[in-house]
Write a protein that holds these residues in place. Structure first.
Motif, PDB file in Angstrom:
ATOM      1  N   ILE A   1       0.850  -1.198   0.000  1.00 21.68           N
ATOM      2  CA  ILE A   1       0.000   0.000   0.000  1.00 21.68           C
ATOM      3  C   ILE A   1       0.882   1.244   0.000  1.00 21.68           C
ATOM      4  O   ILE A   1       0.657   2.180  -0.778  1.00 21.68           O
ATOM      5  CB  ILE A   1      -0.966  -0.007   1.202  1.00 21.68           C
ATOM      6  CG1 ILE A   1      -2.037  -1.086   1.003  1.00 21.68           C
ATOM      7  CG2 ILE A   1      -1.601   1.366   1.400  1.00 21.68           C
ATOM      8  CD1 ILE A   1      -2.886  -1.350   2.239  1.00 21.68           C
ATOM      9  N   LYS A   2       1.905   1.252   0.845  1.00 22.53           N
ATOM     10  CA  LYS A   2       2.827   2.392   0.899  1.00 22.53           C
ATOM     11  C   LYS A   2       3.508   2.611  -0.460  1.00 22.53           C
ATOM     12  O   LYS A   2       3.603   3.740  -0.947  1.00 22.53           O
ATOM     13  CB  LYS A   2       3.877   2.159   1.984  1.00 22.53           C
ATOM     14  CG  LYS A   2       4.867   3.280   2.129  1.00 22.53           C
ATOM     15  CD  LYS A   2       5.895   2.977   3.208  1.00 22.53           C
ATOM     16  CE  LYS A   2       6.857   4.144   3.289  1.00 22.53           C
ATOM     17  NZ  LYS A   2       8.184   3.778   3.652  1.00 22.53           N
ATOM     18  N   LYS A   3       3.962   1.515  -1.074  1.00 21.40           N
ATOM     19  CA  LYS A   3       4.622   1.614  -2.382  1.00 21.40           C
ATOM     20  C   LYS A   3       3.686   2.186  -3.436  1.00 21.40           C
ATOM     21  O   LYS A   3       4.076   3.066  -4.218  1.00 21.40           O
ATOM     22  CB  LYS A   3       5.108   0.229  -2.822  1.00 21.40           C
ATOM     23  CG  LYS A   3       5.778   0.207  -4.173  1.00 21.40           C
ATOM     24  CD  LYS A   3       6.221  -1.195  -4.558  1.00 21.40           C
ATOM     25  CE  LYS A   3       6.837  -1.199  -5.950  1.00 21.40           C
ATOM     26  NZ  LYS A   3       7.261  -2.550  -6.342  1.00 21.40           N
ATOM     27  N   ARG A   4       2.449   1.710  -3.479  1.00 25.06           N
ATOM     28  CA  ARG A   4       1.490   2.201  -4.478  1.00 25.06           C
ATOM     29  C   ARG A   4       1.153   3.668  -4.233  1.00 25.06           C
ATOM     30  O   ARG A   4       0.995   4.434  -5.189  1.00 25.06           O
ATOM     31  CB  ARG A   4       0.227   1.342  -4.480  1.00 25.06           C
ATOM     32  CG  ARG A   4       0.461  -0.109  -4.863  1.00 25.06           C
ATOM     33  CD  ARG A   4       1.075  -0.252  -6.238  1.00 25.06           C
ATOM     34  NE  ARG A   4       1.165  -1.650  -6.617  1.00 25.06           N
ATOM     35  CZ  ARG A   4       2.221  -2.201  -7.177  1.00 25.06           C
ATOM     36  NH1 ARG A   4       3.292  -1.476  -7.454  1.00 25.06           N
ATOM     37  NH2 ARG A   4       2.227  -3.486  -7.486  1.00 25.06           N
ATOM     38  N   LYS A   5       1.044   4.063  -2.985  1.00 21.28           N
ATOM     39  CA  LYS A   5       0.807   5.479  -2.690  1.00 21.28           C
ATOM     40  C   LYS A   5       1.982   6.324  -3.186  1.00 21.28           C
ATOM     41  O   LYS A   5       1.780   7.389  -3.768  1.00 21.28           O
ATOM     42  CB  LYS A   5       0.585   5.671  -1.194  1.00 21.28           C
ATOM     43  CG  LYS A   5      -0.760   5.154  -0.717  1.00 21.28           C
ATOM     44  CD  LYS A   5      -0.883   5.125   0.781  1.00 21.28           C
ATOM     45  CE  LYS A   5      -0.912   6.472   1.407  1.00 21.28           C
ATOM     46  NZ  LYS A   5      -1.251   6.434   2.848  1.00 21.28           N
ATOM     47  N   GLU A   6       3.216   5.836  -2.975  1.00 20.21           N
ATOM     48  CA  GLU A   6       4.403   6.545  -3.450  1.00 20.21           C
ATOM     49  C   GLU A   6       4.439   6.633  -4.969  1.00 20.21           C
ATOM     50  O   GLU A   6       5.007   7.566  -5.532  1.00 20.21           O
ATOM     51  CB  GLU A   6       5.673   5.863  -2.926  1.00 20.21           C
ATOM     52  CG  GLU A   6       5.883   6.055  -1.442  1.00 20.21           C
ATOM     53  CD  GLU A   6       6.985   5.186  -0.864  1.00 20.21           C
ATOM     54  OE1 GLU A   6       7.551   4.326  -1.599  1.00 20.21           O
ATOM     55  OE2 GLU A   6       7.274   5.349   0.347  1.00 20.21           O
ATOM     56  N   GLN A   7       3.810   5.654  -5.645  1.00 22.01           N
ATOM     57  CA  GLN A   7       3.736   5.669  -7.110  1.00 22.01           C
ATOM     58  C   GLN A   7       2.609   6.583  -7.601  1.00 22.01           C
ATOM     59  O   GLN A   7       2.412   6.713  -8.802  1.00 22.01           O
ATOM     60  CB  GLN A   7       3.507   4.252  -7.638  1.00 22.01           C
ATOM     61  CG  GLN A   7       4.700   3.353  -7.455  1.00 22.01           C
ATOM     62  CD  GLN A   7       4.402   1.912  -7.856  1.00 22.01           C
ATOM     63  OE1 GLN A   7       3.415   1.321  -7.435  1.00 22.01           O
ATOM     64  NE2 GLN A   7       5.270   1.359  -8.692  1.00 22.01           N
ATOM     65  N   GLY A   8       1.863   7.185  -6.684  1.00 20.46           N
ATOM     66  CA  GLY A   8       0.834   8.138  -7.057  1.00 20.46           C
ATOM     67  C   GLY A   8      -0.573   7.570  -7.161  1.00 20.46           C
ATOM     68  O   GLY A   8      -1.474   8.255  -7.658  1.00 20.46           O
ATOM     69  N   CYS A   9      -0.780   6.359  -6.709  1.00 20.90           N
ATOM     70  CA  CYS A   9      -2.126   5.764  -6.788  1.00 20.90           C
ATOM     71  C   CYS A   9      -3.069   6.411  -5.777  1.00 20.90           C
ATOM     72  O   CYS A   9      -2.729   6.568  -4.608  1.00 20.90           O
ATOM     73  CB  CYS A   9      -2.067   4.262  -6.527  1.00 20.90           C
ATOM     74  SG  CYS A   9      -1.219   3.337  -7.810  1.00 20.90           S
ATOM     75  N   LEU A  10      -4.248   6.763  -6.260  1.00 23.72           N
ATOM     76  CA  LEU A  10      -5.287   7.328  -5.403  1.00 23.72           C
ATOM     77  C   LEU A  10      -6.123   6.248  -4.734  1.00 23.72           C
ATOM     78  O   LEU A  10      -6.678   6.473  -3.669  1.00 23.72           O
ATOM     79  CB  LEU A  10      -6.227   8.215  -6.227  1.00 23.72           C
ATOM     80  CG  LEU A  10      -5.660   9.481  -6.830  1.00 23.72           C
ATOM     81  CD1 LEU A  10      -6.711  10.152  -7.708  1.00 23.72           C
ATOM     82  CD2 LEU A  10      -5.179  10.429  -5.738  1.00 23.72           C
ATOM     83  N   ALA A  11      -6.240   5.091  -5.407  1.00 23.57           N
ATOM     84  CA  ALA A  11      -7.166   4.068  -4.926  1.00 23.57           C
ATOM     85  C   ALA A  11      -6.745   2.700  -5.433  1.00 23.57           C
ATOM     86  O   ALA A  11      -5.889   2.577  -6.308  1.00 23.57           O
ATOM     87  CB  ALA A  11      -8.578   4.399  -5.409  1.00 23.57           C
TER      88      ALA A  11
END
Length: 171
Positions: free
Chosen positions: A94-104
């Motif tokens: 989840i942290k990695k995807r948030k860092e990649q700019g994912c909103l959801a």
């Protein structure tokens, strides 16, 4: 060549769905229009070449945003993480995807984009945030408590987008 059965039925797709939000402050009370999706599922790889991410068609994004603006509906554009492994949504990932700019995070976006690209059929997708994964603990929000209270609004929006998809004014 003779048209395939699916060609006689579908010329455009409008997809509505719920998602888990990875950025609650950005997505709260807004419709999410996917601009791209990280492909962390298996379906899309059956339809298009390998790749970590797939982009939505800009013309479909433009139709969606014009329609939402016309009806004064708040929205946000952004990247979605698509996974079919719900129990693989670990804190580190989840942290990695948030860092990649994912909103959801959802389960269909990248696969839907791949199938639409493969069939050369335009698709408009929009999502509404349900579960909140942007908290210290997972805030599970059952659709009967969270999504269905606005179901009529989302269905009407889907119909409006479907109608707009075929109108010349949005092209």
């Amino acid at each position: 060549t003779a048209p395939q059965p699916w060609q006689a039925i579908a010329q455009r797709f409008c997809s509505i769905g719920s998602c888990g939000t990875l950025n609650q402050s950005a997505t709260e009370n807004k419709i999410i229009i996917p601009t791209s999706a990280i492909r962390d599922e298996g379906t899309s790889y059956h339809y298009i070449e390998k790749g970590d991410e797939i982009a939505a068609e800009i013309s479909s994004i433009n139709i969606a945003t014009q329609c939402l603006e016309k009806h004064n509906i708040p929205y946000i554009l952004g990247k979605i993480w698509t996974t079919d492994g719900i129990y693989r949504e670990t804190l580190n990932l989840i942290k990695k995807r948030k860092e990649q700019g994912c909103l959801a995070v959802d389960m269909e976006c990248s696969a839907s984009l791949a199938i639409a690209k493969f069939r050369n059929i335009p698709i408009i997708q929009f999502l509404f945030g349900a579960d909140n994964l942007d908290a210290t603990e997972w805030e599970q929000r059952d659709l009967t408590d969270y999504g269905f209270q606005s179901a009529n609004k989302y269905i009407l929006l889907a119909l409006e987008l479907a109608i707009a998809f075929g109108k010349e004014e949005y092209k």
